[in-house]
Enzyme design. Structure first.
Site, mmCIF file in Angstrom:
data_model
loop_
_atom_site.group_PDB
_atom_site.id
_atom_site.type_symbol
_atom_site.label_atom_id
_atom_site.label_comp_id
_atom_site.label_asym_id
_atom_site.label_seq_id
_atom_site.Cartn_x
_atom_site.Cartn_y
_atom_site.Cartn_z
ATOM 1 N N HIS A 125 0.143 -7.381 -3.321
ATOM 2 C CA HIS A 125 1.084 -8.155 -2.502
ATOM 3 C C HIS A 125 2.529 -7.760 -2.810
ATOM 4 O O HIS A 125 3.315 -7.477 -1.897
ATOM 5 C CB HIS A 125 0.877 -9.651 -2.770
ATOM 6 C CG HIS A 125 1.853 -10.543 -2.068
ATOM 7 N ND1 HIS A 125 1.557 -11.188 -0.880
ATOM 8 C CD2 HIS A 125 3.132 -10.894 -2.375
ATOM 9 C CE1 HIS A 125 2.617 -11.897 -0.499
ATOM 10 N NE2 HIS A 125 3.587 -11.746 -1.387
ATOM 11 N N GLU A 126 2.872 -7.737 -4.073
ATOM 12 C CA GLU A 126 4.275 -7.468 -4.427
ATOM 13 C C GLU A 126 4.691 -6.041 -4.079
ATOM 14 O O GLU A 126 5.851 -5.788 -3.732
ATOM 15 C CB GLU A 126 4.510 -7.759 -5.911
ATOM 16 C CG GLU A 126 4.275 -9.214 -6.311
ATOM 17 C CD GLU A 126 5.126 -10.217 -5.558
ATOM 18 O OE1 GLU A 126 6.245 -9.869 -5.164
ATOM 19 O OE2 GLU A 126 4.646 -11.359 -5.349
ATOM 20 N N HIS A 129 6.142 -5.933 -0.773
ATOM 21 C CA HIS A 129 7.577 -6.267 -0.744
ATOM 22 C C HIS A 129 8.428 -5.074 -1.170
ATOM 23 O O HIS A 129 9.465 -4.784 -0.562
ATOM 24 C CB HIS A 129 7.876 -7.445 -1.675
ATOM 25 C CG HIS A 129 7.371 -8.759 -1.185
ATOM 26 N ND1 HIS A 129 7.486 -9.186 0.119
ATOM 27 C CD2 HIS A 129 6.745 -9.774 -1.852
ATOM 28 C CE1 HIS A 129 6.961 -10.394 0.248
ATOM 29 N NE2 HIS A 129 6.499 -10.775 -0.931
ATOM 30 N N HIS A 135 6.677 -11.705 4.407
ATOM 31 C CA HIS A 135 5.433 -12.479 4.404
ATOM 32 C C HIS A 135 4.793 -12.548 5.785
ATOM 33 O O HIS A 135 5.472 -12.422 6.806
ATOM 34 C CB HIS A 135 5.711 -13.887 3.877
ATOM 35 C CG HIS A 135 5.882 -13.915 2.384
ATOM 36 N ND1 HIS A 135 6.723 -14.785 1.732
ATOM 37 C CD2 HIS A 135 5.304 -13.155 1.408
ATOM 38 C CE1 HIS A 135 6.656 -14.572 0.422
ATOM 39 N NE2 HIS A 135 5.810 -13.575 0.208
#
Lengths: 193, 138
Positions: A125-126, A129, A135
């Site tokens: 997930h990170e 980013h 998101h």
């Protein structure tokens, strides 16, 4: 999927990115391999490659575990709550809450520890980013903001892939039919806490 | 800005089930707010407002944002509705059970709404805008 304001991304001259771990954390090879797998999931679908380097201060992306106030104005809050945060391109900072009960191997869904958190799931997930994704409201997407403890969710779904390929294009070797529209590899316990 | 950590870094201890830290998340206290709705005044709502401010749902520029009250006011109702849209919940504007369960789940610390905009379900966030800017690109 979404992007950060201004749609920041790594420049065209930066397609082979490096990452490094904070030397102070003294991470083992087993832990580092979790991050390698997480990066691999993104490189499979894009034109980006990721290589680990020992040179923390020259790496494009810097990974570190911290506790509480660690100087960036976004203090961690102990067990659960916020698990990690990362900054948009080309900043490259990726911070994880050192207070979590991180699981690096084994079946997190069968952990007797209710606050066990799967490290690879958070890392995938990170990294999204770090590459420029914000998101998503798609619950099965990697870029959905929350993840229950004792849950493993590491496989990119179509929403993630479409977003990242809008930023960087597709890996010529990427087989779109292999990407589920909803996550196949998503296992959870009874949902708590 | 480029942030370079200048603080001691911990050596994380990987989960060893004989040495666990099962402390509750501070967000678990939000479970006590289930059922609250506009017009209520309940201890803990000010902390919930800070939660919503942290993730971009309440503007940092609001004059009241540095001194939140425990009133279930319009700002909190609006934040809740936007949050419920983003997380595919029924848009009730109230702290119903499903919404509270979602709020207390562990999550990424990156805001859902950055500089007043989101491309999650709620679309553009129509407020005086959050000035929180977690993404730093220079």
């Amino acid at each position: 999927y979404s992007f950060f304001p201004g749609k920041p991304r790594w420049p065209d001259s930066k397609r082979d990115l490096t990452y490094a771990f904070s030397p102070g954390n003294q991470l083992t090879d087993d832990v580092k391999s979790v991050f390698a797998r997480a990066f691999e999931r993104w490189s499979t679908v894009t034109t980006l490659t990721f290589t680990v380097t020992d040179s923390f201060y020259t790496a494009d992306m810097k990974i570190g575990f911290f506790s509480g106030d660690h100087g960036d104005g976004e203090p961690f809050d102990g067990v659960l709550g916020t698990l990690a945060h990362a900054f948009s391109p080309p900043n490259g900072q990726f911070h994880l809450d050192g207070a979590e009960n991180w699981v690096i191997s084994g079946d997190v869904t069968k952990s007797s520890v209710t606050s066990a958190v799967d490290l690879e799931s958070v890392a995938v997930h990170e990294i999204g980013h770090l590459l420029g994704l914000g998101h998503s409201s798609v619950e099965d997407a990697i870029m959905y903001p929350s993840i229950s403890s004792r849950t493993r969710k590491v496989e990119l779904v179509q929403d993630d892939v479409t977003g990242i390929q809008e930023l960087y294009g597709a890996n010529p070797s990427y087989n779109a039919s292999s990407t589920p529209s909803a996550s196949h590899e998503r296992e959870t316990s009874d949902g708590g806490p | 800005h480029f942030f370079e950590p200048n603080v001691p870094t911990p050596i994380p201890s990987w989960l060893n089930e004989t040495q666990i830290n099962e402390t509750l998340s501070e967000w678990d206290a939000f479970r006590n707010l289930s059922g609250c709705h506009a017009g209520d005044r309940v201890d803990g709502l000010s902390k919930l407002k800070k939660y919503f401010q942290y993730f971009g749902y309440i503007s940092n520029s609001s004059s009241s944002s540095f001194n939140f009250t425990d009133d279930f006011d319009d700002a909190l109702k609006s934040a809740l509705e936007t949050y419920q849209k983003n997380f595919n919940l029924d848009v009730t504007g109230e702290l119903d059970e499903r919404t509270v369960q979602q709020i207390v789940r562990p999550r990424c610390g990156v805001p859902d709404i950055v500089n007043g905009s989101t491309t999650m379900n709620s679309g553009k966030y129509n407020s005086s805008s959050s000035t929180r800017f977690h993404s730093v690109s220079h």
